[in-house]
Design a protein around this motif. Structure first.
Motif: not given
Length: 427
Positions: A144-147, A173-181
């Motif tokens: 899980i990462s920010q932009t 493909i569920h390797f990463t997920r960008v989520a802000d806030g």
């Protein structure tokens, strides 16, 4: 030559020197009794049983028996595939490569791993079911990462989701997920838990492999990190964070993060604070040629990270930090076999006994922080003892005096057993 046999009802490995994963000294001239998938007894007196009783006997002939190895920071999908595979390869190929690498990892003696980014819960399920061979897996699911953070694999011209853009290929493909806030971070954490994550992986600072973030960047606000920690805690598990710098580590610890991944740029005060917080430091003994970066910016970041390794290990020993070992090899499939050499490299920083404990029972203690998310609670990991999972390696030679043996699994590992099942036998 590798052979695979079904787990026997009873198996006795006779006349071995047992390193139990905890004590510095071996228990010599011992027999180890396995029933099904568990160790039933370790005894210096002969254990009754032979072929007439349906017992499989393996003659150890005084060889060194140790628990299976573990790796606290793998990327199974990332180990098995290149960046080009991720961007252009068919999804089925990505998973096929991952399953093939899982078997190779098991044959290197790694019977348990903690995966720190990638859709490995389905692979774990297939391995646990016996459909494919591979190590036990503690999946984190998507990083899980920010932009603009360490796990933002979108192209620079892609519009962020927050502004109406589409998820990147690595998110699909569920390797990463960008989520802000906070709301999106909460949703991202809960999504990974729904998919089978045993712990959560957040990226809180820059990295060598990523394109947009200098090492000194702080990623995610205190509120966002605290929200992730709360969501994981509510599920009975913990958050682990990719972070190198003192400021990033401090922010992670303030929010209740339990496992610092990397930490190579920490100063002495920060390492002491990790110890005071009773958090884990999940380190990797990086050398510059473990990863190959064609552009000078990422190569420079890699050099800076590697220079911090020895000093942080020294401080970790000084302050008694709970330290785990991992590899973090990523996006270079040809480098995957370095896993074994990196395990043997611990001899540059620790005694052989300390290194072997870290590679077995030490890492297992970290894994077990997943609590009820840990599907392997039916036995103890990382040890050879009554009631433990029957995961073990029979070694030609003595790793307590020559740790380089674990860097040559093809020749040194004569027998590999996982869950009572022989997956390699070249005796």
């Amino acid at each position: 030559m590798t052979t695979a046999t079904r787990a026997s009802q009873r198996m006795i490995i006779r006349d071995v020197r047992v390193f139990d994963g905890v004590n510095d000294r071996t228990q010599d001239n011992a027999d180890v009794l396995i029933e099904g998938s568990h160790v039933i007894a370790v005894s210096t007196s002969p254990i009754a049983g032979d072929a007439s009783d349906g017992v499989v006997e393996i003659a150890g002939k005084g060889r060194f028996l140790m628990p299976g190895l573990s790796d606290a920071h793998v990327h199974l999908m990332g180990n098995a595939n290149s960046m080009l595979d991720f961007v252009q390869g068919p999804t089925g190929t990505l998973y096929g490569n991952t399953i093939a690498e899982a078997k190779r990892m098991l044959l290197r003696g790694f019977t348990t791993v903690r995966d720190m980014g990638g859709d490995t819960a389905p692979v774990k399920a297939l391995i646990d079911r016996g459909t494919f061979e591979g190590p036990r897996i503690f999946p984190s699911q998507a990083m899980i990462s920010q932009t603009s953070g360490h796990a933002d694999f979108a192209f620079v011209y892609d519009i962020p989701e927050e502004f109406g853009g589409k998820p990147s290929r690595t998110e699909d493909i569920h390797f990463t997920r960008v989520a802000d806030g906070v709301p999106r971070v909460l949703a991202a954490v809960r999504e990974q838990l729904r998919m089978g994550a045993t712990q959560i992986k957040l990226t809180l600072g820059g990295g060598a492999a990523s394109m947009y973030d200098p090492l000194n960047t702080l990623q995610y606000t205190p509120d966002e990190i605290a929200a992730a920690v709360q969501a994981a805690t509510d599920y009975g598990t913990y958050v682990a964070t990719h972070v190198y710098t003192p400021a990033g580590i401090a922010r992670a610890l303030d929010a209740g993060v339990r496992s610092i991944e990397h930490g190579h740029l920490a100063d002495e005060a920060t390492v002491r604070r990790i110890a005071d917080a009773q958090a884990w430091l999940s380190m990797q003994p990086f050398a510059e040629d473990d990863h190959h970066y064609p552009d000078p910016v990422r190569a420079g970041k890699n050099t800076e990270i590697c220079r911090g390794t020895a000093q942080v290990y020294e401080w970790a020993k000084k302050y008694g930090v709970k330290t785990a070992w991992g590899t973090d090899l990523l996006l270079e499939p040809q480098s995957a076999p370095r896993q074994s050499a990196m395990a043997a490299r611990l001899r540059d920083f620790y005694s052989n006994a300390e290194a072997l404990r870290m590679l077995t029972s030490g890492n297992a203690e970290l894994f077990e922080m997943a609590g009820e998310r840990n599907s392997y609670r039916g036995g103890k990991l990382g040890v050879i003892a009554e009631g433990a999972w029957a995961d073990m390696i029979l070694v030609e030679g003595d790793p307590l005096t020559d740790l380089s043996l674990i860097g040559d699994p093809e020749n040194a590992f004569k027998l590999i057993v996982k869950g009572g099942q022989v997956v390699k036998n070249t005796l």
